[in-house]
Design a protein around this motif. Structure first.
Motif, PDB file in Angstrom:
ATOM      1  N   PRO A 127     -25.304 -21.881  15.448  1.00 20.24           N
ATOM      2  CA  PRO A 127     -24.270 -20.782  15.298  1.00 20.24           C
ATOM      3  C   PRO A 127     -24.827 -19.979  14.363  1.00 20.24           C
ATOM      4  O   PRO A 127     -24.469 -18.562  14.497  1.00 20.24           O
ATOM      5  N   VAL A 128     -25.605 -20.252  13.524  1.00 20.97           N
ATOM      6  CA  VAL A 128     -26.220 -19.066  12.430  1.00 20.97           C
ATOM      7  C   VAL A 128     -27.294 -18.327  13.211  1.00 20.97           C
ATOM      8  O   VAL A 128     -27.446 -17.086  12.499  1.00 20.97           O
ATOM      9  N   PHE A 178     -25.412 -15.421  14.713  1.00 17.65           N
ATOM     10  CA  PHE A 178     -24.755 -14.700  13.581  1.00 17.65           C
ATOM     11  C   PHE A 178     -25.925 -13.719  13.136  1.00 17.65           C
ATOM     12  O   PHE A 178     -25.835 -12.514  13.084  1.00 17.65           O
ATOM     13  N   TYR A 206     -24.429 -24.413  19.937  1.00 14.91           N
ATOM     14  CA  TYR A 206     -23.701 -25.592  19.602  1.00 14.91           C
ATOM     15  C   TYR A 206     -22.934 -25.614  18.692  1.00 14.91           C
ATOM     16  O   TYR A 206     -23.430 -25.734  17.551  1.00 14.91           O
ATOM     17  N   TYR A 207     -21.535 -25.881  18.724  1.00  9.36           N
ATOM     18  CA  TYR A 207     -20.763 -26.072  17.719  1.00  9.36           C
ATOM     19  C   TYR A 207     -20.421 -27.543  17.531  1.00  9.36           C
ATOM     20  O   TYR A 207     -19.519 -28.044  18.285  1.00  9.36           O
ATOM     21  N   GLN A 208     -20.885 -28.023  16.499  1.00 14.81           N
ATOM     22  CA  GLN A 208     -20.615 -29.631  16.092  1.00 14.81           C
ATOM     23  C   GLN A 208     -19.020 -29.703  16.183  1.00 14.81           C
ATOM     24  O   GLN A 208     -18.350 -30.651  16.444  1.00 14.81           O
ATOM     25  N   GLY A 209     -18.389 -28.718  15.528  1.00 14.63           N
ATOM     26  CA  GLY A 209     -16.849 -28.881  14.959  1.00 14.63           C
ATOM     27  C   GLY A 209     -16.111 -28.341  16.207  1.00 14.63           C
ATOM     28  O   GLY A 209     -14.845 -27.728  15.774  1.00 14.63           O
ATOM     29  N   GLU A 210     -16.782 -27.893  17.323  1.00 13.87           N
ATOM     30  CA  GLU A 210     -15.820 -27.146  18.079  1.00 13.87           C
ATOM     31  C   GLU A 210     -14.494 -28.022  18.703  1.00 13.87           C
ATOM     32  O   GLU A 210     -14.559 -29.067  18.829  1.00 13.87           O
ATOM     33  N   GLU A 211     -13.467 -26.972  18.490  1.00 15.57           N
ATOM     34  CA  GLU A 211     -12.110 -27.716  18.944  1.00 15.57           C
ATOM     35  C   GLU A 211     -11.942 -27.526  20.421  1.00 15.57           C
ATOM     36  O   GLU A 211     -12.161 -26.591  20.728  1.00 15.57           O
ATOM     37  N   ALA A 225     -12.367 -20.101  12.474  1.00 16.77           N
ATOM     38  CA  ALA A 225     -13.048 -21.212  12.832  1.00 16.77           C
ATOM     39  C   ALA A 225     -12.139 -22.598  13.163  1.00 16.77           C
ATOM     40  O   ALA A 225     -12.708 -23.439  13.889  1.00 16.77           O
ATOM     41  N   LYS A 226     -11.449 -22.937  12.320  1.00 18.45           N
ATOM     42  CA  LYS A 226     -10.532 -23.941  12.100  1.00 18.45           C
ATOM     43  C   LYS A 226      -9.255 -23.991  12.353  1.00 18.45           C
ATOM     44  O   LYS A 226      -8.614 -24.954  12.646  1.00 18.45           O
ATOM     45  N   ARG A 258     -17.549 -18.098   9.279  1.00 16.04           N
ATOM     46  CA  ARG A 258     -16.888 -18.596  10.495  1.00 16.04           C
ATOM     47  C   ARG A 258     -18.064 -19.510  11.165  1.00 16.04           C
ATOM     48  O   ARG A 258     -17.724 -20.492  11.556  1.00 16.04           O
ATOM     49  N   GLN A 259     -19.167 -18.922  11.333  1.00 20.29           N
ATOM     50  CA  GLN A 259     -20.445 -19.531  12.029  1.00 20.29           C
ATOM     51  C   GLN A 259     -20.491 -21.154  11.219  1.00 20.29           C
ATOM     52  O   GLN A 259     -20.888 -21.955  11.903  1.00 20.29           O
ATOM     53  N   PHE A 260     -20.677 -21.013   9.783  1.00 22.10           N
ATOM     54  CA  PHE A 260     -20.666 -22.173   8.843  1.00 22.10           C
ATOM     55  C   PHE A 260     -19.713 -23.241   9.213  1.00 22.10           C
ATOM     56  O   PHE A 260     -20.052 -24.433   9.555  1.00 22.10           O
ATOM     57  N   MET A 290     -17.678 -23.389  11.864  1.00 24.08           N
ATOM     58  CA  MET A 290     -17.642 -24.116  13.080  1.00 24.08           C
ATOM     59  C   MET A 290     -18.769 -25.396  13.070  1.00 24.08           C
ATOM     60  O   MET A 290     -18.626 -26.066  14.075  1.00 24.08           O
ATOM     61  N   THR A 291     -19.642 -25.457  12.296  1.00 23.91           N
ATOM     62  CA  THR A 291     -20.514 -26.522  12.360  1.00 23.91           C
ATOM     63  C   THR A 291     -20.039 -27.778  11.492  1.00 23.91           C
ATOM     64  O   THR A 291     -20.656 -28.790  11.698  1.00 23.91           O
ATOM     65  N   ILE A 292     -18.912 -27.577  11.015  1.00 18.89           N
ATOM     66  CA  ILE A 292     -18.223 -28.830  10.234  1.00 18.89           C
ATOM     67  C   ILE A 292     -17.528 -29.668  11.151  1.00 18.89           C
ATOM     68  O   ILE A 292     -16.503 -28.852  11.856  1.00 18.89           O
TER      69      ILE A 292
END
Lengths: 298, 426, 292
Positions: A213-214, A217, A292-297, C113-114, C174-176, C178-180
């Protein structure tokens, strides 16, 4: 409408959290952006509109203005080198700075210094390092039998020299990568190490996906930065020699403030806007496969 | 008794208060704001002393000066401020941009003020200076200081190679020979010293074009003439120099000094340089030991002494809140009193005819050489496309010395691009 | 005996890993030292020039260690401009914009992001697209807007926009965010936590490293900003250090030794600040292992 209560709640909360930016957009962004779009169809000195020309500015720049084409070419040339190189350098620096070395704080500070010091001090030292006669770079090249070029003074090399100089500021992007590398859970590496994974495999299958993701960015910001590259040419080369570092925004700036052609500059700005938007959308679309977004909803 | 006293006291107090406020109304001076980007010394404090002198000289206006740093072409601050109506009453402008800013609508036409004052600036100022301040028959700025250019040369270098340090080159042919003599090579492609790099310092396209007897603009027909055969020849001469020494080698050599922080003339890396009168002050600070001479820019035979002048001017931005006060101050600062102070304190040259003979104002006798150049000094065409023309000529010169275009073609191209822009403003 | 063979293999592997790690460390050190030297050249030149007398500035070949040290350059440089006043102005702007950015950009980044609301991706594109229009063409209308609000010659145009979010930081956050992992916030949501509660108690504490990076970037951005203060501030009592540094520039030459002395004074505190601030990255969340 067809929204569930939950969706409605999410919409309200989402807008509420985004409110600061939306307020800022309405107050300070919408009008200047709309105004510049309008100016792009006029002859505008920056103070007075002297005529409405429809698509005249756009037609002139696309069909007649040789310097416009040159500045676009220079910018795309810069972009195609600066973006990949900048990414590699920044990521390598970040990985090095992420090593468990006791005095790493000192290296981090050193690497970040070029982002702190005023540009004029940096530009002097660069001109000195890249000097074809006495510069350190060519001196080193001479040791290995290569006759180095006139980096900044030769129109064929000047753009590349600016790309090289830009790498000096890589410490900034490296800090962002570093912050993101710090976020990769160490447990993932420990498991992989016990499985005997090679350094490359760890990098490829843990580090890269976790920081993707970074990376996205970084790539998008680097694209924007390259499309709008201005400062090094403005303070060091003034667009020369022979217009070889006349970048898009430098030429735009000259039209806006030196030649009294703000209308034309606005048209240039909007063309660049479209170019950047299309590029960004392409990157965003393709990124879906890599990021890859770990926290992808879901 | 006590009451009486108190009453009396009150009367005195009220009277005093009334007197003070009355005096205040009479004495309250109108504010006049003045912006300059002369942030360095001695220019800044000299401008301040002119402001003080003006404030003391009359009791109607009070000028307040603000330093607005930035380079001369950096007009973003002025343009934004004028657009929002928050600009100053007086602005010190690079005089050569007057026509450009006037056409853009950034400046107030001064002609009505001048007529009201029953004044003829043409009688007071040197012709080139008031010409630069004028566009389409209207005066948009009042000339302030000026500068001229000359050839600086290092006397010991001349002696070293057997040249007479008191007989510097006067013609282009002599210059070409002397350049060769003064050049010291290490190998075929490396130099220890070059005689002259024509385009270094103030060796601009204008400098050599005029030195070859060319003219850049036909005022009567409002036509650019930058492909004048003499100017083409001056470009060809620069291309020859580039060829002879190798453009890569020269530019490589020159770029050691590409930033302002290194001066190749002081370092002895070039023996001659075209530069302006301000270099005297710079040399005093950065090269106090240097033994150097100043002479006319070498020319083609029959062209006569050549130099050209730039400088600054006082202008009233559009929307000035106090234009009358602004004009008063501009006239004072750009007039005999202001210019005398400025010349004496900064050694910048005056644009007022009455001060042209005042060698007593100059700190260093070497400035006299430049003062003497004022009567024949040329100035860049007073056209609203001055900045574009400058950039185009610079690029054309780069193309020519790099061998990318022939002189004729490069200069024809400049006309192609700039004349149409000029026509739009006519 | 049967169990010791794998045990020995494991030990050997750990040993070889150690060796590899040591090799990486040595190699890394060498590269880092080399890089540091290259990256240190400009500041070395800057400091060296700040101690030169004027006639040494232009000496060729360059003098790297001037002798004697011209300490008086620092006194002259500080006296030539109202240094402390400009420092104060700069710090006010820096501190306010850091606070503003941290508050506003985190909120907007969180929303993108959330919070699963429809249209958030379109909003992201809109936010990004506002960065694509070059500033020179929006500068005048924006200035006119600030003029209508009566904000010219105040710090407001420099500070208030920071409280309304900056696209660069919003996108970065937002990008950071998203990784949470989503499970954390989902669990809290089920427990009845409010969005603000999730944002403040779960997301922000997990984002300390990137918040530190943003604070640093914003500090430097405001500290070095030249164009903004130049156009918005009209009184020289309100100027910042970045503008003050230009005062050593005369129309025809630069007082390099003074400029470099002042620049050194401006840069050194940031260097020290950075040296200590970057520890925040090291002591990031990864070590505590909450994440992932």
């Amino acid at each position: 409408m067809g929204m569930t209560r939950q969706e409605k709640r999410a919409l309200v909360m989402g807008l509420a959290f985004a409110a600061p930016w939306i307020i800022g957009f309405v107050l300070f962004v919408a009008y200047p952006v709309a105004a510049s779009l309008y100016y792009s169809f006029t002859e505008f000195t920056g103070l007075d509109i002297t005529g409405f020309v429809g698509f005249g500015n756009y037609i002139e720049m696309l069909t007649r203005d040789e310097l416009f084409h040159k500045s676009l070419y220079n910018t795309l040339y810069y972009l195609s080198l600066a973006v990949p190189l900048g990414f590699i350098v920044a990521l390598c620096l970040a990985m090095l700075l992420n090593l468990k070395i006791r005095e790493v704080s000192i290296y981090r500070t050193c690497v970040y210094i070029p982002n702190i010091i005023p540009a004029f001090a940096a530009s002097f030292v660069w001109l000195w390092l890249l000097n074809p006669e006495y510069g350190l770079v060519n001196l080193v090249l001479e040791q290995v039998g290569i006759w180095g070029p006139g980096w900044v003074s030769d129109p064929r090399w000047s753009k590349f020299s600016i790309v090289l100089m830009a790498q000096w500021g890589a410490g900034g992007s490296a800090m962002i990568f570093l912050a993101s590398l710090q976020d990769v859970p160490r447990s993932l590496y420990e498991v992989a190490e016990l499985d005997g994974a090679s350094a490359w495999r760890k990098f490829r299958y843990i580090t890269l996906p976790m920081i993707s993701p970074v990376i996205l960015f970084h790539v998008i910001m680097a694209l924007f930065g390259a499309f709008q590259v201005f400062t090094p040419a403005y303070i060091m080369t003034a667009g020369g020699p022979a217009n070889s570092t006349l970048f898009y925004v430098l030429y735009l700036y000259r039209n806006a403030f030196n030649y009294g052609k703000m209308g034309y500059a606005s048209a240039m700005a909007w063309l660049l806007f479209i170019l950047a938007l299309v590029t960004t959308l392409i990157v965003m679309k393709t990124s879906a496969r890599f990021v890859y977004y770990q926290g992808e909803e879901r | 008794m006590r009451n009486h006293f108190r009453g009396k006291f009150l009367v005195v107090l009220v009277t005093a208060a009334m007197l003070v406020s009355l005096a205040g109304a009479v004495l309250a001076k109108e504010q006049v704001t003045f912006w300059t980007n002369h942030s360095g010394e001695p220019d800044r404090s000299t401008l301040e002393s002119i402001v003080t002198k003006f404030n003391e000289s009359q009791d109607k206006y009070e000028v307040e000066m603000t330093v607005v740093p930035g380079s001369e072409t950096d007009v973003a601050k002025l343009m934004t401020a004028v657009a929002a109506g928050t600009g100053p009453d007086v602005y010190l402008i690079d005089r050569f941009t007057t026509a450009q800013r006037a056409v853009a609508g950034a400046l107030t036409d001064l002609t009505p003020f001048i007529e009201r004052a029953g004044w003829k600036p043409q009688d007071e100022y040197l012709p080139f200076a008031i010409t630069e301040s004028t566009w389409a028959g209207k005066v948009y700025s009042l000339p302030f200081d000026t500068d001229t250019r000359a050839l600086y040369y290092r006397k010991p270098d001349f002696t070293e190679v057997g040249l007479d340090p008191e007989a510097p080159p006067a013609t282009i042919d002599e210059l070409t020979q002397v350049m060769d003599k003064l050049t010291k090579r290490i190998t075929e492609r490396r130099f220890d010293r070059l005689g002259l790099i024509p385009w270094m310092g103030q060796g601009w396209h204008y400098t050599w074009g005029w030195a070859f007897g060319g003219e850049f603009y036909d005022v009567a027909n409002q036509q650019l003439t930058v492909n004048d055969p003499a100017i083409v020849e001056s470009f060809a001469w620069q291309a020859d120099v580039a060829d002879k020494y190798g453009i890569a080698a020269i530019q490589g050599f020159a770029s050691a000094f590409g930033s302002e922080a290194q001066d190749p003339f002081i370092a002895g890396k070039v023996s001659m340089i075209i530069d302006g009168d301000w270099k005297i002050a710079g040399l005093k600070i950065f090269g106090p030991e240097l033994d150097y001479g100043i002479t006319n820019i070498p020319t083609k035979p029959g062209v006569g002494p050549v130099t050209w002048a730039g400088g600054w001017a006082m202008a009233l931005p559009r929307g000035a809140k106090n234009p009358d006060g602004g004009f008063e101050f501009a006239r004072f600062a750009a007039g005999p009193v202001g210019q005398e102070i400025y010349t004496r304190e900064t050694s910048h040259l005056p644009t007022i005819k009455a001060l042209v003979d005042r060698t007593d104002l100059l700190a260093d006798p070497r400035h006299e050489f430049f003062l003497a150049g004022l009567p024949f000094a040329k100035s860049r065409p007073a056209v609203p496309v001055g900045a574009l023309l400058w950039d185009e000529l610079t690029a054309a010169r780069d193309y020519v010395i790099n061998g990318d275009k022939t002189p004729q073609q490069a200069l024809d191209d400049v006309i192609d691009r700039v004349q149409s822009e000029l026509d739009k403003n006519l | 005996m049967a169990q010791t063979a794998p045990e020995a293999r494991r030990r050997a592997r750990v040993r070889s890993m150690r060796r590899k790690e040591i090799r990486t460390q040595i190699l890394g050190r060498v590269v880092l030292i080399a890089m540091s030297v290259i990256f240190l050249v400009p500041i070395a030149w800057m400091i060296s020039t700040s101690f030169k007398e004027a006639h040494q500035v232009m000496a060729y070949p360059p003098i790297w260690i001037p002798w004697p040290f011209a300490w008086e350059n620092y006194e002259t440089a500080v006296k030539a401009i109202p240094f402390l006043l400009y420092l104060r102005n700069t710090l006010i702007i820096c501190a306010s914009t850091i606070i503003g950015t941290l508050i506003s950009s985190t909120l907007v980044g969180y929303s993108l992001a959330k919070i699963p609301w429809r249209g958030r991706n379109a909003l992201l594109i809109l936010i990004l697209s506002t960065m694509m229009l070059p500033f020179p063409v929006t500068m005048i209308p924006l200035f006119v807007t600030f003029g209508k609000l009566g904000w010219i010659n105040t710090f407001k145009p420099l500070i208030i926009p920071a409280f309304l979010g900056s696209p660069f930081y919003i996108f970065l956050l937002r990008q950071f965010f998203m990784t949470i992992p989503g499970e954390l916030s989902d669990a809290a949501r089920i427990d009845g936590a409010s969005e603000l509660g999730i944002f403040g108690r779960i997301i922000l504490p997990l984002s300390r490293p990137v918040l530190a990076v943003i604070a640093l970037f914003q500090f430097l951005g405001a500290w070095n900003d030249f164009l903004g203060p130049l156009i918005y501030l009209h009184s020289d009592k309100k100027y910042t250090l970045a503008i003050g540094l230009q005062m050593y520039r005369t129309t025809n030459y630069v007082q390099w030794e003074l400029l470099m002395a002042a620049s050194t004074l401006v840069v050194l505190p940031i260097l020290i600040l950075f040296f200590f601030a970057q520890r925040t990255f090291i002591e990031g969340i990864a070590i505590t292992g909450i994440k992932g």
